[in-house]
Design a protein around this motif. Structure first.
Motif, PDB file in Angstrom:
ATOM      1  N   VAL A 354      40.289  15.080  69.861  1.00  0.00           N
ATOM      2  CA  VAL A 354      39.559  16.208  69.304  1.00  0.00           C
ATOM      3  C   VAL A 354      40.243  16.574  67.989  1.00  0.00           C
ATOM      4  CG1 VAL A 354      40.927  17.856  70.706  1.00  0.00           C
ATOM      5  CG2 VAL A 354      38.780  18.584  69.642  1.00  0.00           C
ATOM      6  N   VAL A 355      39.445  16.821  66.958  1.00  0.00           N
ATOM      7  CA  VAL A 355      39.982  17.214  65.657  1.00  0.00           C
ATOM      8  C   VAL A 355      40.450  18.663  65.749  1.00  0.00           C
ATOM      9  CG1 VAL A 355      39.537  17.427  63.191  1.00  0.00           C
ATOM     10  CG2 VAL A 355      38.365  15.641  64.513  1.00  0.00           C
ATOM     11  N   THR A 356      41.701  18.895  65.384  1.00  0.00           N
ATOM     12  CA  THR A 356      42.271  20.240  65.409  1.00  0.00           C
ATOM     13  C   THR A 356      42.464  20.739  63.979  1.00  0.00           C
ATOM     14  OG1 THR A 356      44.570  19.476  65.371  1.00  0.00           O
ATOM     15  CG2 THR A 356      43.497  19.653  67.535  1.00  0.00           C
ATOM     16  N   ALA A 357      42.883  21.981  63.846  1.00  0.00           N
ATOM     17  CA  ALA A 357      43.082  22.577  62.516  1.00  0.00           C
ATOM     18  C   ALA A 357      44.122  21.821  61.706  1.00  0.00           C
ATOM     19  CB  ALA A 357      43.483  24.037  62.665  1.00  0.00           C
ATOM     20  N   THR A 358      45.085  21.208  62.393  1.00  0.00           N
ATOM     21  CA  THR A 358      46.174  20.525  61.693  1.00  0.00           C
ATOM     22  C   THR A 358      46.138  19.011  61.840  1.00  0.00           C
ATOM     23  OG1 THR A 358      47.589  20.828  63.645  1.00  0.00           O
ATOM     24  CG2 THR A 358      47.709  22.516  61.920  1.00  0.00           C
ATOM     25  N   GLY A 359      45.173  18.479  62.556  1.00  0.00           N
ATOM     26  CA  GLY A 359      45.120  17.024  62.731  1.00  0.00           C
ATOM     27  C   GLY A 359      44.265  16.640  63.917  1.00  0.00           C
ATOM     28  N   TYR A 360      44.915  16.278  65.029  1.00  0.00           N
ATOM     29  CA  TYR A 360      44.160  15.836  66.195  1.00  0.00           C
ATOM     30  C   TYR A 360      44.981  16.032  67.454  1.00  0.00           C
ATOM     31  CZ  TYR A 360      47.161  11.695  66.154  1.00  0.00           C
ATOM     32  OH  TYR A 360      48.244  10.860  66.189  1.00  0.00           O
ATOM     33  N   GLU A 361      44.288  16.019  68.577  1.00  0.00           N
ATOM     34  CA  GLU A 361      44.904  16.035  69.902  1.00  0.00           C
ATOM     35  C   GLU A 361      44.308  14.884  70.700  1.00  0.00           C
ATOM     36  OE1 GLU A 361      44.583  18.517  74.088  1.00  0.00           O
ATOM     37  OE2 GLU A 361      43.879  19.452  72.230  1.00  0.00           O
ATOM     38  N   VAL A 362      45.167  14.004  71.203  1.00  0.00           N
ATOM     39  CA  VAL A 362      44.704  12.937  72.089  1.00  0.00           C
ATOM     40  C   VAL A 362      44.355  13.564  73.436  1.00  0.00           C
ATOM     41  CG1 VAL A 362      45.322  10.803  73.279  1.00  0.00           C
ATOM     42  CG2 VAL A 362      46.045  11.160  70.918  1.00  0.00           C
ATOM     43  N   LEU A 363      43.180  13.241  73.955  1.00  0.00           N
ATOM     44  CA  LEU A 363      42.683  13.920  75.144  1.00  0.00           C
ATOM     45  C   LEU A 363      43.090  13.255  76.458  1.00  0.00           C
ATOM     46  CD1 LEU A 363      39.129  14.937  73.911  1.00  0.00           C
ATOM     47  CD2 LEU A 363      41.071  16.452  74.358  1.00  0.00           C
ATOM     48  N   ILE A 364      43.578  12.038  76.418  1.00  0.00           N
ATOM     49  CA  ILE A 364      43.983  11.376  77.652  1.00  0.00           C
ATOM     50  C   ILE A 364      45.496  11.202  77.679  1.00  0.00           C
ATOM     51  CG2 ILE A 364      41.815  10.163  78.044  1.00  0.00           C
ATOM     52  CD1 ILE A 364      43.128   7.671  76.901  1.00  0.00           C
TER      53      ILE A 364
END
Length: 379
Positions: A354-364
Motif C-alpha cells: 500500500v502506498v503510504t505518505a512516505t513510501g510504502y508498506e508491504v502487506l504480507i
C-alpha cells in the motif's frame, strides 16, 4: 463477514458524486458483467452473482440497482445501501428505459461502457434519446484506487490468508504429487479461513517452463521449481502473493534466478511513493533485467505486466511501461517482475504494497526467499 458501515457508504458516494460533478455527469450507470462485478460491490456492498447487474447513481437522489438474477435483488436490498432494487428484464430492459425517461439525464457516464451489451446500449438510447453517453470506467477505477481505512483492513485480512495459503502450498510439496492436488490443498485451506474465492496459477518443472497455467496432472519431481500466483478474496477484496519453491534443494541456477528477481522486486519497491506512476515502477524493475542482459525477457513475448493493482477486482491498474496512471497514497498493488529467463525458466516473485505518505508498506509477512522443501533444507 462484516459489511462496511454507514460512514464507508457516505465516503464512497461522496467521492463518486464529486467525480461525476467534475466530469459534468448528471447520471452514472455502473454496468457489471459476470466477470467484472467490482463496481456493483463498491456501490452496493453486496455480493451479486448474476450474469449482468447495474447500479444507477443520479447526481442527486437515491441510487437504483438492477440484476438479471432474482436472488441478487434480496441480497442487495438486505444490505441496505440501495433500497430501490429491480429485476432487469434483459434483453428488453424496459425497466431501465422507464427509469431513464423519468430522470431525463443529459450526460450519462457508463462504467464498463466498453463491455456493455448492445441491448442495454439500445435501452439507454431509448430511455434518454438526447443524452450524451460517455465512458465512466476510469472515473470509478480512480475512485476505487484510493482505499479507505475499512478497505485496508479487509486487505490486511486477505494478506494473512495469503500467507497461510502459501505455507500450505510449501507444506504439501513432494515428489510424485500432481499439480492439481497442490491447488486442491491450498483451496481447502483458504476456504477454511473464510475466503470467498481464489485465483491461482501454477507451473512446475525446470528451465523449460515458459509461464503458468491452471493446474494439470503433471507429477512433481525432485529438483522442480514450483511457481504460483495465489490470490484469495476476503469480503470482496483480493490480494496476491507470488512465490516459487523448490522440491528438495535449490540448484545454483535457481538461486541465481531468485537473486535476479529479488533485485528487480527491490528496485520496483524502492521508487514507490505517492504520485509515482505505474510506468516508473515497471521501468525500475525492468532496468534490473536490462542491466544483466536480460532485457528481451521484459517484452510482451515473454511477460504481461510487472505487477497490477488490487482491490475489488483482482487485476486492476497494470504496472507496465507506457501506463502513466498515477499511484496515489492508499493505492494497493503488487510488484512482481514475473517472467521467463533462460537461467532457470519462468520465475515468480512479488509482494503487495500500500502506498503510504512516505513510501510504502508491504502487506504480507511471508519471507521473500526461494523456498525449499524440508528435505532440501536439511540436506
Amino acid at each position: 463477514m462484516n459489511g462496511a458501515d454507514d460512514a464507508e457508504q457516505e465516503l464512497r458516494y461522496s467521492r463518486v458524486r464529486a467525480a461525476m460533478a467534475e466530469n459534468g455527469l448528471d447520471l452514472l450507470l455502473a454496468y457489471g458483467p459476470g466477470w467484472r462485478r467490482e463496481n456493483i460491490r463498491y456501490l452496493t456492498d453486496a455480493r451479486v452473482t448474476g450474469s449482468a447487474a447495474l447500479v444507477l447513481v443520479p447526481a442527486a437522489g437515491e441510487p437504483s440497482a438492477f440484476s438479471v438474477r432474482p436472488a441478487d435483488l434480496g441480497v442487495i436490498a438486505q444490505r441496505g445501501w440501495v433500497t430501490d432494487v429491480v429485476r432487469l428484464d434483459f434483453p428488453a430492459s424496459t425497466v431501465l428505459v422507464e427509469r431513464l425517461r423519468d430522470l431525463a439525464p443529459s450526460r450519462i457516464g457508463v462504467a464498463h461502457l466498453e463491455l456493455l451489451p448492445q441491448a442495454i446500449a439500445d435501452a439507454i438510447a431509448a430511455g434518454a434519446p438526447g443524452a450524451e453517453v460517455v465512458s465512466a470506467t476510469g472515473l470509478l477505477d480512480d475512485a476505487r484506487m484510493v482505499k479507505s481505512d475499512w478497505e485496508l483492513a479487509q486487505m490486511r485480512r486477505s494478506a494473512a490468508v495469503c500467507a497461510a495459503g502459501w505455507q500450505k502450498f510449501v507444506d504439501v510439496l513432494e515428489p510424485g504429487l500432481p499439480e492439481y492436488r497442490i491447488v486442491a490443498e491450498v483451496e481447502a485451506e483458504l476456504k477454511r479461513l473464510g475466503a470467498e474465492d481464489n485465483f491461482m496459477l501454477i507451473a512446475s518443472g525446470g528451465d523449460e517452463v515458459m509461464g503458468m497455467t491452471p493446474p494439470g496432472p503433471r507429477l512433481l519431481e525432485e529438483g522442480d521449481m514450483v511457481r504460483t500466483e495465489l490470490t484469495p478474496q476476503m469480503n470482496g477484496y483480493w490480494l496476491q502473493i507470488c512465490r516459487s519453491a523448490v522440491v528438495g534443494r535449490a540448484s545454483d541456477a535457481q538461486r541465481r534466478s531468485f537473486d535476479l528477481f529479488n533485485e528487480a522486486v527491490e528496485a520496483g519497491l524502492s521508487v514507490v511513493r505517492p504520485g509515482i506512476t505505474a510506468h516508473e515502477v515497471a521501468v525500475a524493475e525492468n532496468d534490473v533485467f536490462r542491466k544483466y542482459g536480460y532485457g528481451e525477457y521484459c517484452t510482451a513475448r515473454y511477460t504481461r505486466v510487472r505487477g497490477h493493482g488490487h482491490g475489488l477486482h483482482l487485476d486492476e491498474t497494470p504496472i507496465i511501461e507506457g501506463n502513466h496512471t498515477v499511484l496515489p497514497e492508499r493505492a494497493v498493488f503488487i510488484v512482481h517482475p514475473n517472467t521467463y529467463t533462460p537461467i532457470a525458466g519462468y520465475h515468480v516473485l512479488g509482494d503487495p504494497v500500500v502506498v503510504t505518505a512516505t513510501g510504502y508498506e508491504v502487506l504480507i509477512e511471508t519471507e521473500r526467499v526461494l523456498f525449499e522443501t524440508p528435505q532440501g533444507v536439511a540436506a
